[in-house]
Design a protein around this motif. Structure first.
Motif, short mmCIF file in Angstrom:
data_model
loop_
_atom_site.label_atom_id
_atom_site.label_comp_id
_atom_site.label_asym_id
_atom_site.label_seq_id
_atom_site.Cartn_x
_atom_site.Cartn_y
_atom_site.Cartn_z
N PRO A 134 39.67 49.75 33.93
CA PRO A 134 38.62 48.21 34.38
C PRO A 134 39.59 47.52 35.06
N ARG A 135 40.48 47.07 34.30
CA ARG A 135 40.83 45.32 34.06
C ARG A 135 41.85 45.30 35.76
N ASP A 136 42.45 46.22 35.80
CA ASP A 136 42.86 46.77 36.90
C ASP A 136 42.10 46.15 38.33
N ARG A 137 40.73 46.93 38.53
CA ARG A 137 39.86 47.13 39.46
C ARG A 137 38.84 46.14 39.69
N TYR A 138 38.88 45.22 38.32
CA TYR A 138 38.30 44.14 38.31
C TYR A 138 39.14 42.90 38.87
N LEU A 139 40.31 43.01 38.68
CA LEU A 139 41.59 42.08 39.24
C LEU A 139 41.46 42.10 41.17
N LEU A 140 42.10 43.34 40.91
CA LEU A 140 41.79 43.70 42.79
C LEU A 140 40.51 43.08 43.81
N GLU A 141 39.25 43.75 42.42
CA GLU A 141 38.47 42.89 43.53
C GLU A 141 37.64 41.56 43.25
N ALA A 142 37.83 42.13 42.56
CA ALA A 142 38.37 39.95 42.31
C ALA A 142 38.83 39.02 43.16
N HIS A 143 39.99 39.66 43.67
CA HIS A 143 40.93 38.43 44.51
C HIS A 143 40.83 39.34 46.22
N TYR A 144 40.57 40.76 46.46
CA TYR A 144 40.61 40.55 47.45
C TYR A 144 38.68 40.90 48.03
N TYR A 145 37.84 41.14 47.36
CA TYR A 145 36.72 41.63 47.66
C TYR A 145 35.59 40.34 47.60
N LEU A 146 36.17 39.41 46.13
CA LEU A 146 35.05 38.87 45.79
C LEU A 146 35.74 36.79 45.64
N GLU A 147 37.18 37.63 46.77
CA GLU A 147 38.43 36.25 47.27
C GLU A 147 38.24 34.66 46.15
N LYS A 148 38.04 35.57 44.97
CA LYS A 148 38.08 34.06 43.61
C LYS A 148 39.78 33.19 43.55
N SER A 149 39.99 32.81 42.83
CA SER A 149 41.39 31.68 43.06
C SER A 149 41.48 31.91 41.94
N ALA A 150 42.82 32.46 41.65
CA ALA A 150 43.72 32.68 40.07
C ALA A 150 43.03 32.01 39.14
N ALA A 151 42.57 31.09 38.53
CA ALA A 151 41.85 30.50 38.18
C ALA A 151 40.84 30.74 37.67
N GLU A 152 39.67 31.13 38.42
CA GLU A 152 38.97 31.65 38.85
C GLU A 152 38.86 33.17 37.82
N ILE A 153 40.00 33.98 38.11
CA ILE A 153 40.03 34.89 37.55
C ILE A 153 40.73 35.02 36.17
N ALA A 154 41.46 34.24 36.40
CA ALA A 154 42.39 33.47 34.59
C ALA A 154 41.29 33.72 33.74
N GLU A 155 40.14 32.99 33.74
CA GLU A 155 39.15 32.32 32.93
C GLU A 155 38.05 33.96 32.91
N ASP A 156 37.72 34.26 34.03
CA ASP A 156 37.37 35.86 33.42
C ASP A 156 37.37 36.34 32.80
N LEU A 157 38.90 36.48 32.49
CA LEU A 157 40.19 38.22 31.86
C LEU A 157 40.28 36.98 30.82
N ASP A 158 40.70 36.03 30.40
CA ASP A 158 40.70 34.82 28.99
C ASP A 158 42.17 35.01 29.81
N MET A 159 43.15 34.35 30.59
CA MET A 159 44.06 34.49 30.38
C MET A 159 44.57 33.01 31.28
N LYS A 160 45.84 33.09 31.09
CA LYS A 160 46.67 31.73 32.10
C LYS A 160 46.55 31.96 33.06
N PRO A 161 45.75 30.91 34.50
CA PRO A 161 45.87 31.13 35.44
C PRO A 161 47.28 31.92 36.33
#
Length: 183
Positions: A134-161
């Motif tokens: 599920p984490r890999d799916r979210y990463l790929l979906e957020a980056h390619y499909y939702l076009e989220k920035s690294a900062a937004e993805i990092a915030e969603d996954l509670d990790m460093k940008p």
């Protein structure tokens, strides 16, 4: 902030008991759910569902001693989170289907050979999607499909940008392995 479902309890004693229970164990519930999936929206949804289920078991909760109560709350959080993940897995295929129309439009603008190659790739990815973490799916979906920035993805996954790029790279590698195993 106390969830509205607790405030909606008609019996004042039950409402006060659940509010006190929620306040005391809110952090435990949050951390238990977050271990299963770090997505903040997911955590909030599962928290709400868990509280609703606990309200249904209010009389049973009153009979437990503190140790059993803590174990029951942890189990309720885990079970609700796992059930939600299963429900989302069953419906995750639809998120992929939504992009199919735009794929067909893009394919109409290219030559036939490219269309066949692209269609085969998408179909293989479609088959591999439910098998992915599920984490890999979210990463790929957020980056390619939702076009989220690294900062937004990092915030969603509670990790460093700065770690998002590496996490995306690893997710792509794992998907690549899944796709090559399908051949």
């Amino acid at each position: 902030m106390i969830p509205f479902c607790i405030l909606a309890i008609e019996d004042e004693q039950d409402r006060e008991y659940m509010a006190a229970l929620y306040i005391e164990y809110q952090r435990l519930m949050y951390s238990t759910i977050k271990k299963i999936d770090p997505d903040s929206w997911f955590v909030e949804d599962v928290m709400q569902s868990t509280v609703e289920k606990l309200i249904d078991k209010l009389q049973k909760l009153r009979t437990f001693d503190k140790e059993h109560l803590v174990n029951y709350i942890i189990s309720a959080c885990k079970n609700t989170a796992i059930n939600e993940i299963r429900r989302r897995k069953r419906s995750s295929v639809w998120t992929f289907e939504e992009g199919w129309d735009s794929f067909e439009q893009a394919a109409a603008e290219t030559d036939v050979e490219e269309q066949l190659i692209r269609k085969e790739s998408v179909e293989r990815l479609h088959q591999a999607w439910p098998q992915m973490d599920p984490r890999d799916r979210y990463l790929l979906e957020a980056h390619y499909y939702l076009e989220k920035s690294a900062a937004e993805i990092a915030e969603d996954l509670d990790m460093k940008p700065e770690n998002v790029r590496m996490a995306l790279s690893r997710a792509r590698k794992r998907v690549g392995k899944l796709l090559t195993n399908q051949e």
